[in-house]
Structure formats: structure tokens, C-alpha cells
Design an enzyme around this catalytic site. Sequence first.
Site, PDB file in Angstrom:
ATOM      1  CB  CYS A 135       7.920   2.063   2.752  1.00 13.98           C
ATOM      2  SG  CYS A 135       6.648   1.447   1.611  1.00 13.98           S
ATOM      3  CB  CYS A 148       6.793   2.872  -2.389  1.00 11.97           C
ATOM      4  SG  CYS A 148       6.648   4.123  -1.112  1.00 11.97           S
ATOM      5  CE  LYS A 153       0.689   4.406   3.287  1.00 13.00           C
ATOM      6  NZ  LYS A 153       2.102   4.252   2.979  1.00 13.00           N
ATOM      7  NE  ARG A 164       1.774   3.601  -2.596  1.00 12.89           N
ATOM      8  CZ  ARG A 164       2.789   3.632  -3.456  1.00 12.89           C
ATOM      9  NH1 ARG A 164       3.078   2.576  -4.188  1.00 12.89           N
ATOM     10  NH2 ARG A 164       3.509   4.727  -3.589  1.00 12.89           N
ATOM     11  CD  GLU A 217      -4.257  -4.404   8.479  1.00 12.02           C
ATOM     12  OE1 GLU A 217      -3.226  -4.666   9.135  1.00 12.02           O
ATOM     13  OE2 GLU A 217      -4.368  -4.624   7.261  1.00 12.02           O
ATOM     14  CE  LYS A 252       0.733   7.885   5.120  1.00 14.62           C
ATOM     15  NZ  LYS A 252       1.994   7.312   4.819  1.00 14.62           N
TER      16      LYS A 252
HETATM   17  C1  PBG Z   1       4.808   5.175   1.647  1.00 10.28           C
HETATM   18  C2  PBG Z   1       4.339   6.393   2.289  1.00 10.28           C
HETATM   19  C3  PBG Z   1       3.420   7.281   1.735  1.00 10.28           C
HETATM   20  C4  PBG Z   1       3.271   8.322   2.650  1.00 10.28           C
HETATM   21  C5  PBG Z   1       4.079   8.039   3.738  1.00 10.28           C
HETATM   22  N1  PBG Z   1       4.709   6.823   3.504  1.00 10.28           N
HETATM   23  C6  PBG Z   1       2.787   7.324   0.407  1.00 10.28           C
HETATM   24  C7  PBG Z   1       2.078   6.201  -0.180  1.00 10.28           C
HETATM   25  O1  PBG Z   1       1.652   5.235   0.462  1.00 10.28           O
HETATM   26  O2  PBG Z   1       1.945   6.296  -1.395  1.00 10.28           O
HETATM   27  C8  PBG Z   1       2.394   9.499   2.442  1.00 10.28           C
HETATM   28  C9  PBG Z   1       2.614  10.646   3.319  1.00 10.28           C
HETATM   29  C10 PBG Z   1       1.960  11.895   2.866  1.00 10.28           C
HETATM   30  O3  PBG Z   1       1.147  11.920   1.930  1.00 10.28           O
HETATM   31  O4  PBG Z   1       2.276  12.948   3.461  1.00 10.28           O
HETATM   32  N2  PBG Z   1       5.918   4.640   2.109  1.00 10.28           N
END
Ligand code: PBG
Length: 326
Positions: free
Chosen positions: A120, A122, A196, A218, A234, A249
Site C-alpha cells: 500500500c 498510505c 476491506k 478513504r 470484489e 477486514k
Molecule cells: C492500509 C492498512 C490499514 C490497515 C492495514 N493496512 C489502515 C487503513 O486502511 O487505514 C489497518 C490494520 C489495523 O487497523 O490493524 N494500508
Amino acid sequence: MTFPAVRMRRLRRTGALRSLVRETPLAASDLLLPLFIEQGLDGRAPIEAMPGVDRLSISAAVEEAGEVAALGIPGVLLFGIPGHKDAEGSGGWDDEGIVQLATRAIKEAHPDLLVITDVCLCEYTDHGHCGLLRPDGQVDNDASLELLARTAVSQARAGADAVAPSDMMDGRVGVIRKALDDEGLSDTPIIAYSAKFASAFYGPFRDAADSTPAFGDRRGYQMDPANGDEAVREALLDVQEGADMLMVKPALPYLDVLWRVKQETRLPMVAYNVSGEYAMLKAAVAAGHLDERTAVLETLTSIRRAGADVVITYHAKDAARWLQQT
Ligand code: PBG
């Protein structure tokens, strides 16, 4: 007065009978532990909302990985906190980036432990979004794909046993699959975060990884918590694009989604018991309202019962210890 001939209680009378008929096993070998690795950190730094979870330097991560392996937990999921962020998230695909360096160090010290890397942007962008931004502030899906693919290739070259894209850009599984194949990495599996959700339960993670979006949210790319059918769509798209395993998730608020995706795809399923779920349970334990051991084992068993073959959880080490004692 008539009594029932069938007595459900008959098989609940003793621990031996209960284990004999238990439907859902839970073992350390079903769990993965996420690790936060921070560039430039010396040792460990605690994360306030997540008691028991620290940000780690590379050498602390190697040490932690050793503990994980000794407990029978098969692998770790790596997140990087880079020393430098920019608009493109270049720290993500830097061959000397924090996740790449940590992957090499952990694989060298513990070759049998699985290292899975989060794909990712971010954590690496100065604006905190999961892809490149267009001038209007929206995420540019298609332009982000190439950078995500570069990130995955760089992580796989560093030795990652599997890559897990969590960005939720459309088409990323297919683009990452092709990029890995083109680079001779056709044996590297993709664990797709298929469903997600745009969730409040990522709060503590964003503090830990320093990845809160600088503006907006997001919801333009993560899923609406109200949508179950869309999660199945998805997942089916990710399967078509070449995903080897699928992830849902967060876990607890989405057990129905986990079940549905498992039934529809029959792929190995991963559930991510996220930071907010952990923080919530730990806070209740700290306040004396819950018994930690029974609450954690019940939680993890329930996630397995709903269809997860693998559970990513910050409770992994504690759970593995408790499971050894039972
Ligand atoms: C983003 C990512 C996130 C988590 C895992 N990968 C956060 C988001 O989308 O803001 C969250 C994992 C957690 O809360 O334990 N790459």
C-alpha cells in the site's frame, strides 16, 4: 412430564467429551502477527492504544520474529514506517526501503518464518492516501497501479513469501500478478484484501503507522460497511485477476462477509482482527470488565468458525502461549 430423549448436554459433560466433538480447532499455526517497523528507531516504542504492541527497529523486529517462530506462529505481516514521505510514496518501492530491509534481515535470521508484506502507499505518502492524488484531490486509481506493482515486486525480490495488497484500487491484483510474473516471481502468492471496509476500527493502526489521511477519508476506495453483495463481487474479481488467498477486514463486525466469501470462492480465507478490535478488548480487560484469555480465544475461534483459515491478530503471541497450556 416427558423428558427429551435427545440431550445436547450429554456431550458437554466433561472436557474430554467437549474436545472430542469440537468442530473448529484453533492453533498457533492458524495465526499471523503484524509487525510495525520504523526507520531510524532505536529498539522499541510503545503504541498507546495498543498495549503490548510496539513499533520496532529492524533488529528488534528480528528478535520479535524469533519469538514468534518459537511459539509456533507461522509468519509475520510487515508494515513500514519510513523516515521520509513524499507525494508518490516512493519509500514503498525503494529496494532499500524499511520493509525491504526488514524482510531481508528477518528471512536471513529465520528462514522458515513466513514474511508477508503489506502492499500500500498510505504509510509512504505525505498526504496519507493509499494511492497517487489527482490535482482535484481524488485518488488516481490507474496511475497508482504501476506504483503498487513496483512495491510488490521490490518486496518479493527482498524475499517476501507473499504480498498482500491493501490499497483497494480496482485492478491491482491483476497488475501486480503480471508484474511479478514478468520479473520471474511467478511463485510469489498474492493475498488480496478483497473486502476491506472503510472502518472506524483502523484508528489505532493509523496512529501507529502515522498514516491518517491529511484530508478527506478513504470512503472513495474502501467499502461501505453496509454492503455484503459488493464484497462478494470484489472477491470474485480478485479471484479472476489471480488472487491466491482472500482477506476480509476488519474481522468481528464482518463475520457474515467472511462466511459468504468463503462459500462463494472456496479459496483460503484470511481475516484481519484489526487494531481497533484489539484496542477495544484490551481496554475492557484493563478496566477489569473482561477475562482476557477467554475473551481472546473465543474471539479467534469465532473468526475461524465463520470461515477464516488464517487470522491476522495482535493477540497472536498471547494466544499461542495460552494454546500451549490447554
Ligand atoms: C492500509 C492498512 C490499514 C490497515 C492495514 N493496512 C489502515 C487503513 O486502511 O487505514 C489497518 C490494520 C489495523 O487497523 O490493524 N494500508
